[in-house]
Motif scaffolding. Sequence first.
Motif, PDB file in Angstrom:
ATOM      1  N   HIS A   1      85.811  83.781  68.098  1.00 32.55           N
ATOM      2  CA  HIS A   1      85.036  83.093  67.068  1.00 32.55           C
ATOM      3  C   HIS A   1      84.154  82.044  67.720  1.00 32.55           C
ATOM      4  O   HIS A   1      84.507  81.446  68.720  1.00 32.55           O
ATOM      5  N   GLN A   2      82.990  81.839  67.095  1.00 34.21           N
ATOM      6  CA  GLN A   2      82.099  80.785  67.567  1.00 34.21           C
ATOM      7  C   GLN A   2      82.799  79.444  67.473  1.00 34.21           C
ATOM      8  O   GLN A   2      83.530  79.189  66.524  1.00 34.21           O
TER       9      GLN A   2
ATOM     10  N   PHE B   1      81.668  85.459  64.173  1.00 29.28           N
ATOM     11  CA  PHE B   1      82.643  85.810  65.196  1.00 29.28           C
ATOM     12  C   PHE B   1      82.245  87.161  65.791  1.00 29.28           C
ATOM     13  O   PHE B   1      81.526  87.935  65.185  1.00 29.28           O
ATOM     14  N   ALA B   2      82.708  87.409  66.968  1.00 25.53           N
ATOM     15  CA  ALA B   2      82.316  88.601  67.717  1.00 25.53           C
ATOM     16  C   ALA B   2      83.543  89.448  67.985  1.00 25.53           C
ATOM     17  O   ALA B   2      84.636  88.938  68.191  1.00 25.53           O
TER      18      ALA B   2
ATOM     19  N   ILE C   1      78.608  91.350  66.075  1.00 25.52           N
ATOM     20  CA  ILE C   1      78.657  89.967  65.586  1.00 25.52           C
ATOM     21  C   ILE C   1      78.812  90.037  64.079  1.00 25.52           C
ATOM     22  O   ILE C   1      78.016  90.695  63.395  1.00 25.52           O
ATOM     23  N   TRP C   2      79.821  89.419  63.532  1.00 27.39           N
ATOM     24  CA  TRP C   2      80.124  89.479  62.108  1.00 27.39           C
ATOM     25  C   TRP C   2      79.959  88.098  61.488  1.00 27.39           C
ATOM     26  O   TRP C   2      80.133  87.084  62.143  1.00 27.39           O
TER      27      TRP C   2
ATOM     28  N   PHE D   1      82.971  83.146  73.435  1.00 32.44           N
ATOM     29  CA  PHE D   1      81.830  82.320  73.064  1.00 32.44           C
ATOM     30  C   PHE D   1      81.797  81.053  73.922  1.00 32.44           C
ATOM     31  O   PHE D   1      82.818  80.536  74.346  1.00 32.44           O
ATOM     32  N   ASN D   2      80.602  80.556  74.102  1.00 26.06           N
ATOM     33  CA  ASN D   2      80.423  79.343  74.909  1.00 26.06           C
ATOM     34  C   ASN D   2      80.727  78.115  74.067  1.00 26.06           C
ATOM     35  O   ASN D   2      80.233  77.996  72.958  1.00 26.06           O
ATOM     36  N   PRO D   3      81.547  77.182  74.581  1.00 30.33           N
ATOM     37  CA  PRO D   3      81.890  76.018  73.773  1.00 30.33           C
ATOM     38  C   PRO D   3      80.729  75.056  73.556  1.00 30.33           C
ATOM     39  O   PRO D   3      80.663  74.375  72.547  1.00 30.33           O
TER      40      PRO D   3
END
Lengths: 546, 427
Positions: B143-144, B150-151, B159-160, B183-185
Amino acid sequence: FSSSKLLNFQMGVRQENGTPRKLAPVTEEEIADVTDNEVRKYLRGEGANLEVIQDKKLKGQLAVREELYGKSAKAAAKAEKWLMPTEGGYLDAEGIEKTWRIKQDTIAREVDISSSKKQYDIVLPDFGPYTLDFTSSGRYMAAAGHKGHLAIIDLQNLGVIKELQVREAVRDVVFLHNELFFAAAQNKYLYIYNRDGTELHCLKEHGAVLKLQFLKNHFLLASINNFGQLHYQDVTTGEMINNYRTGLGRSDVLQVNPFNGVIASGHSGGTVNMWKPTSAAPLVKMLCHHGPVTGLAFHPNGHLMATAGMDRKIKLWDLRKFQVLQTLPGHAKTLDFSQKGLLATATGSFIQVLGDFSGSQNYSRYMGHSMAKGYQIQKVSFRPYEDVLGIGHSMGWSSILIPGAGEPNFDSWVANPFETSKQRREKEVRSLLDKLPAEAIMLDPSKIGTVRSARKKEKPTKQEREAEIEAAVAAAKSVSLKKKTKGRNKPSKLVKKRQQGIERAKRPLLEQQMEEELSKRKKRKMSEDNQLPTSLQRFARKTATA
Amino acid sequence: MKPKKKKVTDPNPKGWLQPEAGRKKYPRVFHNFDPNLRTQEKAVEYVRALNAAKLEKIFARPFIGAMDGHRDSVSCMAKNPNHLKGIFSGSMDGDIRLWDIASSVRLWSVPIAAAMESDGISDSSNKPLAVHVSKNAFWAADHQWDGDLFATAGAQVDIWDHNRSQPVKSFEWGSDTVISVRFNPGEPNILATSASDRSITVYDLRMDSPARKLIMRTRTNSISWNPMEPMNFTASSTSYAYRQMKIAIAIAMMLENWMKPNVSTKIMLDIDYSPTGREFVTGSYDRTVRIFQYNGGHSREIYHTKRMQRVFCVKFSWDASYVISGSDDTNLRLWKAKASEQLGVILPRERKKHEYMEAVKNRYKHLPEVKRITRHRHLPKPVYKASALRRIMAAAERRKEDRRRAHSTPGSMPKESMVEDELRKIS
């Protein structure tokens, strides 16, 4: 606080033209101003040269660290300026008056009563010349008379804690790590006593000890005896670290250098040797005097040594270059440096205190004191953290005031003259945890943790080789052979077996020697071969012919 | 004539002799920082460093406890940044549990039956909020950090959005399955994935096509972004090395650092960064959990137990003090990140003492006696022998290469850096 330490506030100073200047509040920088000299005292040497480092990350990390060192040195200097509760003592001579003409009674008249109480003479003519030792905090003193009188005195209330008569000659006394234990070098052996006078240990290995020294950080008791043998014993485990024959005969001058833990002994040939517990050969051998060395003392910073010899000279040595800094005339049976660098020398019944006032290691007369004619001074010792010099002489012991001798501010974690018993116990445990191993003693103690330069493997010298063979043979000889039964235990067989063991022990060392000689010969041959021109080298002989 | 000035050190300033009222219990302490009063400081520090190293080993008890409950091996874990004490774990038979780490108690779980069917269950908390279905199997999900998307990773990267039942976006590069996604923080639109064709791909959601793809020598199992330096991420793979890669603004990927556990069978299955960004933990197929420094080198710490089998997932706790590992033996284990740390409330004097010991040990940690003690770890025999074997093999390879180079014309065999060795292709 003494008024000299406070800032001079500028309160509306009137200038020449009459207009008053504005009241300027003292700025933060002025309050925090410490001079470079003061900071240098805490810097412990020069900073590292970072220009030669090529790795940028390392350079950055080291630069941060160096900055931190600078800051902590500055903070320590500021703390000294503002937080030290006491100022040192001083002696001011007015006009043409010279400081060395000032007598003890004039001093006693000028100072307060508690300080004048520190001047006294204890007369005990029956028990021989007295030698003294102070604990590192300066509160307790052990006095030993040559005819067997041992005493521990609490100097704050001048009360005797314990005195005992051991009924044999006592040549030296030294406190161990605190006032609870002291060692006395008696006629035949070395004894360790408790504060209550109980004899705890009788150390027979040391023999008839002439002089004792205690290395505080390492808990090592060093002694030199009648035959010139040096013994190092660890008082926490009781283990004898090592003992060495100095090979220079009887010597009764022994001092420890507090800076690096090295023991120096003075001998009758005028040499001073410096020893460490882990090597049989001395670290340094110095020829100091033309006659026997009579006294030795080390400055607390470890760079200065004073020696006195029978050739009527007192020499001051720089221990970094091992060169004479100054030669002063006079005899000295005993020497001692104070915490602030004053040097006390005593001979006969006269004491001279020298001081270095110009800062350039040039010692000049500061004070003098002469005792009554029949008093032969045996030992002078400055009392730590006090402006007091303790004198042990043939008629007892005395104490005189030497202003400016002691360090005025003590550090409670290093040595606390006002220690409670709880603090003493804690300190004992802490110092045992921080006990240094005997291998840490070296001439330059700052080398620990630094990178050792790559050395070529040194070949053992002839002496060392012989010593190795001797050691191997001794080990082989000390092996105990099994006693066989049923008639197989014939003495001739035992002897044969022993001989075989010795030869077996010697063989690898001898083989090594042979190999080295062969390789040497080969190398020589090779170099000889190369001297011929190339076209003739085929005719060079490999083996020598007649 | 002026009186002669003589002064002797004041014997009783500030009440040394007679302690002031109320100070008998806590006597006043004075400091004098003069170096002449303390001789041989370096030797004392060295002795203290040695003692500190020894004490550290005495107090090194990293294992705290195990959380027992799953019936099949634990395959994945998830932690919630807003909750310190809880951790979710999922096992290979479909069981999802929420654990309270402090008390090792299961707070909530989704039984397997509920995961399969969505009706006929009494407890509403076990019902999923939404169910998304896709034609291909999912391999991983993330999740982002900041957002609604989220992916998931499977045949491609989808990507949803929470509210939509179809993926918002789909990325595909190559025809291999994507096995992990993160995902990148720092930058919510960037994600990194790894695929089974030994590649690592970085996607930017704002662009239509994938940003960058690296093909490595071996397949990457898991990726973790450094939370403190979000342009770096570290990937764990099936070979003996990890990598840390940097994504510059121009999205040029560079291989930066190389972590060496120095063992050949050590397939690193999972990796997670500490919230300080200075360390990360990996779980490996060889039944050990290793903690590394962020900038490369050998592992700082290695944890193993006879009962812990293949470690499939590891997580660093959000306060950087604990490491949780989930393994094949159906247990989640809680370890201390620093093995000799004192847990609980530490008094200021204790803390100062710990800090001092740490500092003095670090100052002398390069000296042989201290190094020998700090470096010492007991390793299980397979791990120990494997590392020895790996060392011999690497040395042999290096020796052979040196000899080949020595016997060929100078310059005909250029030295290849390790980076080029691992990184096969950049596109």
